[in-house]
Structure formats: structure tokens, C-alpha cells
Design a protein around this motif. Sequence first.
Motif, mmCIF file in Angstrom:
data_model
loop_
_atom_site.group_PDB
_atom_site.id
_atom_site.type_symbol
_atom_site.label_atom_id
_atom_site.label_comp_id
_atom_site.label_asym_id
_atom_site.label_seq_id
_atom_site.Cartn_x
_atom_site.Cartn_y
_atom_site.Cartn_z
ATOM 1 N N UNK A 56 -4.255 6.235 14.003
ATOM 2 C CA UNK A 56 -4.079 6.369 12.553
ATOM 3 C C UNK A 56 -4.523 5.096 11.826
ATOM 4 N N UNK A 57 -5.671 5.156 11.196
ATOM 5 C CA UNK A 57 -6.227 3.981 10.522
ATOM 6 C C UNK A 57 -5.356 3.579 9.331
ATOM 7 N N UNK A 58 -5.281 2.297 9.056
ATOM 8 C CA UNK A 58 -4.551 1.856 7.876
ATOM 9 C C UNK A 58 -5.294 2.330 6.634
ATOM 10 N N UNK A 59 -4.642 2.202 5.522
ATOM 11 C CA UNK A 59 -5.284 2.694 4.293
ATOM 12 C C UNK A 59 -5.825 1.557 3.461
ATOM 13 N N UNK A 60 -7.100 1.670 3.160
ATOM 14 C CA UNK A 60 -7.729 0.639 2.348
ATOM 15 C C UNK A 60 -8.354 1.265 1.119
ATOM 16 N N UNK A 61 -8.413 0.509 0.063
ATOM 17 C CA UNK A 61 -9.214 0.956 -1.080
ATOM 18 C C UNK A 61 -10.410 0.013 -1.180
ATOM 19 N N UNK A 62 -11.328 0.334 -2.066
ATOM 20 C CA UNK A 62 -12.520 -0.506 -2.124
ATOM 21 C C UNK A 62 -12.532 -1.409 -3.346
ATOM 22 N N UNK A 63 -11.333 -1.754 -3.809
ATOM 23 C CA UNK A 63 -11.271 -2.713 -4.912
ATOM 24 C C UNK A 63 -11.402 -4.144 -4.400
ATOM 25 N N UNK A 64 -10.938 -4.366 -3.181
ATOM 26 C CA UNK A 64 -10.934 -5.713 -2.625
ATOM 27 C C UNK A 64 -11.519 -5.651 -1.211
ATOM 28 N N UNK A 65 -12.013 -6.791 -0.741
ATOM 29 C CA UNK A 65 -12.544 -6.810 0.633
ATOM 30 C C UNK A 65 -11.471 -6.333 1.608
ATOM 31 N N UNK A 66 -11.890 -5.583 2.589
ATOM 32 C CA UNK A 66 -10.934 -5.029 3.541
ATOM 33 C C UNK A 66 -10.171 -6.133 4.266
ATOM 34 N N UNK A 67 -10.857 -7.226 4.583
ATOM 35 C CA UNK A 67 -10.165 -8.258 5.364
ATOM 36 C C UNK A 67 -9.004 -8.855 4.574
ATOM 37 N N UNK A 68 -9.151 -8.890 3.239
ATOM 38 C CA UNK A 68 -8.045 -9.404 2.430
ATOM 39 C C UNK A 68 -6.892 -8.400 2.380
ATOM 40 N N UNK A 69 -7.238 -7.135 2.396
ATOM 41 C CA UNK A 69 -6.187 -6.128 2.411
ATOM 42 C C UNK A 69 -5.441 -6.196 3.739
ATOM 43 N N UNK A 70 -6.182 -6.501 4.803
ATOM 44 C CA UNK A 70 -5.527 -6.651 6.106
ATOM 45 C C UNK A 70 -4.596 -7.856 6.078
ATOM 46 N N UNK A 71 -5.081 -8.955 5.496
ATOM 47 C CA UNK A 71 -4.238 -10.136 5.391
ATOM 48 C C UNK A 71 -2.927 -9.788 4.696
ATOM 49 N N UNK A 72 -3.024 -9.039 3.595
ATOM 50 C CA UNK A 72 -1.805 -8.671 2.868
ATOM 51 C C UNK A 72 -0.866 -7.859 3.738
ATOM 52 N N UNK A 73 -1.448 -6.891 4.444
ATOM 53 C CA UNK A 73 -0.617 -6.055 5.301
ATOM 54 C C UNK A 73 0.087 -6.890 6.356
ATOM 55 N N UNK A 74 -0.667 -7.785 6.971
ATOM 56 C CA UNK A 74 -0.077 -8.598 8.038
ATOM 57 C C UNK A 74 0.981 -9.546 7.470
ATOM 58 N N UNK A 75 0.689 -10.128 6.308
ATOM 59 C CA UNK A 75 1.693 -10.989 5.688
ATOM 60 C C UNK A 75 2.973 -10.202 5.425
ATOM 61 N N UNK A 76 2.804 -8.977 4.969
ATOM 62 C CA UNK A 76 3.975 -8.144 4.742
ATOM 63 C C UNK A 76 4.761 -7.954 6.028
#
Lengths: 128, 128, 128, 128
Positions: free
Chosen positions: A1-21
Motif C-alpha cells: 500500500x503506497x503512501x499518499x502524495x500530492x503533487x504540490x510539493x516534492x515527494x521527498x519532502x512529503x516523505x520527510x514530513x511523514x517520517x517526522x510525524x
Amino acid sequence: MAWNFNDNAPIYLQIVSTLKGNIASGAYPPGSRLPSVRDLAMEAGVNPNTMQRALAELERSGLVNSQRTAGRFITQDAEALTRLRRSMSEQIISELFARLRALGMSDAQILEAVRQRTVRPLNDRLEC
Amino acid sequence: MAWNFNDNAPIYLQIVSTLKGNIASGAYPPGSRLPSVRDLAMEAGVNPNTMQRALAELERSGLVNSQRTAGRFITQDAEALTRLRRSMSEQIISELFARLRALGMSDAQILEAVRQRTVRPLNDRLEC
Amino acid sequence: MAWNFNDNAPIYLQIVSTLKGNIASGAYPPGSRLPSVRDLAMEAGVNPNTMQRALAELERSGLVNSQRTAGRFITQDAEALTRLRRSMSEQIISELFARLRALGMSDAQILEAVRQRTVRPLNDRLEC
Amino acid sequence: MAWNFNDNAPIYLQIVSTLKGNIASGAYPPGSRLPSVRDLAMEAGVNPNTMQRALAELERSGLVNSQRTAGRFITQDAEALTRLRRSMSEQIISELFARLRALGMSDAQILEAVRQRTVRPLNDRLEC
DNA sequence: GTGGTCTAGACCACC
DNA sequence: GTGGTCTAGACCACA
């Protein structure tokens, strides 16, 4: 099950946010070992290079440190974790204010609404 | 310029949310005419039927009403708009609590953090 | 604008019903002249032969009589009109009972519901 | 065997009415499973999307609820069914009054005619 | 031109 | 297999 990303921001930054969470919430406890880049990449459904970049970013901010052979570990630096939580909560609250002000609410109204929510913590949810 | 959608929720519901936001914030003022279904669909980058469905949903909730040949108009019913804003703010605040509790904050801490934000409303933003 | 027909019954019988309704209600007053077969057929959007058959049926039941050259006229026989109205109302009431019984209502409940409707004749209509 | 539709109202609304009738009359008993969208659509001779729309409408009114993979089920909420029957009977009686008033009958006459029908429930049917 | 409806056919998640 | 969503394209009434 892939995480959910939008294309407003670079995916790697969205990953950073998820991991920080996950770190802030304790889902990844201090001192614990992170899954391998390859596993995390597969779990998130992204290219390993993208995951690598996200982890490098986390390392730069001191939240994880890598031990060459053993993998990456969540920091045990309590103060770093506190700073993380504080920073995240400030960002969340900033977003709250931005969204509620967009609805025309004053700071006083916002504070009052939040206060009421703490008074009656569990409540019926209205449709939005 | 297509709007941004994720695939967690049906697109038509995301459109409903977007439009509700625009109505609540006054971007679409009460009594004003919405663009035609076809125009909105093109703007959002979706099929006209999808947009139609979203607008039908808005109509059912009383926020817009359609006049056969003239187009759709934002309601002038102040009470409906009040209900909308109230409902949206409750949903936003619920999300706030969910996210901050996930960080381990108590209701008291959350309230205090929000209170401080109102005291010093504009402040340096920490990186997240 | 063609009249509305369904395909449960022969169209000519549906026309007969429509015309009887118009006669009973006085839309076609006693003694008045009916439009020509051709005009009625066009109005109803049917073949003139179909309309002809419907009118023949009406003639048979004595509600209209044709005068070779002058056209067809609604009967002035008050008793025939009374019988018509009585027959139509019985049929309508029969249908009422059939439909309400299908909903599980007893005769007593039906009578009571009708009685209440006469007590408060104009009322908000609930969606069905 | 396609159901019968006229073109006075949208087909999906006529389907809603038909299904409500079947629910109210107990032809679809409370708690029972409805045929699948595709089956119902084939039976009614309409496109599955049209049937889907009708069922969505029923769902919004709380008369059926859908369980993702298992199908749709008639509600067991007795109160909802009561409301349905009440609403349908009011609509049927309204229609009765409209049609009988068009025949020139007063409310008192209507009530009396209905009362007589309950006294001698089965009777010779006059032709109409 | 507007909103509204309908069809046809596709894909998805769930189990 | 189930319900649900989305697209594409058509037609209609209205004014």
C-alpha cells in the motif's frame, strides 16, 4: 500500500514530513532502528533514491543518525525530539489559524472554539 | 490549471470541499453566480459529469440553488452560510486536535499553544 | 405538445380517459363543440384514426353526439354527466384503496387519513 | 421485462418511487437484500448507472444501506419505514383530492364517498 | 447558451 | 462477484 502524495510539493519532502510525524508520535521510538531504505521505498511506493534523499534530510536535521553497517537509528536526543514536536505543533497551529481566518474568524473566536472543544472533547462530528 | 486531487477520496467530494471553502471564505460571495458546469469542469480538469455531481451535492445541502437556464447561484441564506462555517471550523479544529494529540500533547497543552499564538499573532516561523 | 401516454393500456383508451376527465371537470362544457378529429389528433400527437376510435367510444357511452356536418358536441344530458362523474370518482377511490391497502393500511386507517386531510385542507407536502 | 416509465419525470426518480413502493408494501421486506445494481438495471431495462443513481437516492433517505461487497439491504429501522408509509399515503391522498376536486367534488362529498366505500368494501365496479 | 438526464463502457477496492 | 467512481458523448427543455 503506497503512501499518499500530492503533487504540490516534492515527494521527498512529503516523505520527510511523514517520517517526522512518525518520529514525533513515537511510532518510531527513540533509539529504534529504521527499516532499510529499500524496504521503506517499497512501502512508500517510491524510488529508493527518493527515500534516500528524504532520509539524508532527516539525518541533516539530527533526528536520525546512520551507523555505516548497522542501519539508521532514531536519535535519542530528547531535546531534539522536543524541538521537533514544538516545531511541528507550531506549524500545525499556524495552518489552523490560516484556515480559520480564511473562514473569517477572528483570533478571539478561534481561541474560543478551541477552548470549547477541550471542554467537551468527544462530540458528534458534523458533516463538512 | 487543473485543481489538485488526491486519490484518498472521490474527486467529486474533494470538489465539494473546495467549493464549500470558496463559499465559506467569500471567494464566491452570497448571491453571486457560479461559472457554468462546463467551465468549472474545464477549470478543475475533470469531466463535466463529475462537476455536475459535486454541484448537485452542494445544491442538496442548500448552499447553491440552480435556476434552469440562468446558472447556479450561491445561496443568500445567511443561516446556511453560518452553519457551513461552523461545520467547517469544527472539522478543522477536530483535525488540529487529532494531529496534536498524535504528537502526544494534552488538551491543556493544545489550548495553551493556541492561546500563545493569539497573544503574539505574527511571529517567526520555524522550519518543519 | 403531445399528451402523455404509457404503454400499459391501448392509447385510444387513455385518450378516452383524458377526454372523460375534461368533460367531467367541465373543461369541455356541456353542449360545447369538440375540436375536429384532425385537430385533436395533432394536439395529442396520435394518428387521427386513433383519435377517431376514442371519440367513437365516447359517442357509444352517450357523452358526445356527432352531428354529421357540424361536428361533435358534448352531451347536455345532466344525468349522463352525473353518472360519468360518479363512475370516475368511484374508480379513483377504488384506486386509492388499492394503493393504500398495498401500504398495509386498513379501511379504518384510510378513512381517518382522508378525514384528517379535509380538516386541514392545505398543508405542507412531504417528499415521496 | 422492462419496467414502465413515462417521460414526465426522470427515470431515476420513477425508479425511486417504484422501489419505495416495494419497500413500503413489504415486497422487499426489512433487512432483506436487494438484487445487485446490475441485475436491477437489467430487470428495469435501464443503464446500471441510472439504477445506481436511484439506489443512491434511496440510501440518502435512509431506506437502504449498502455493505461494500455484500450488497444493499433494506433498512430495519421501523421508524424510517413508518415515515415512508406515512409520506406515501399523504401523497396518494393528495392526489385523490386533486383528482376529485377537478371533478367538482367538495371535501365533504369526497369524505362521504370514501366513507361509503369502507361501509360496503367489495362492490360492483362500474365501467369507467 | 444553461442545467439536467441518460447511456456506454471503463476502472477500482473489497472479500 | 459486489458497490462506487469517472469519463465520454449524447440528447432534452428552457428562454
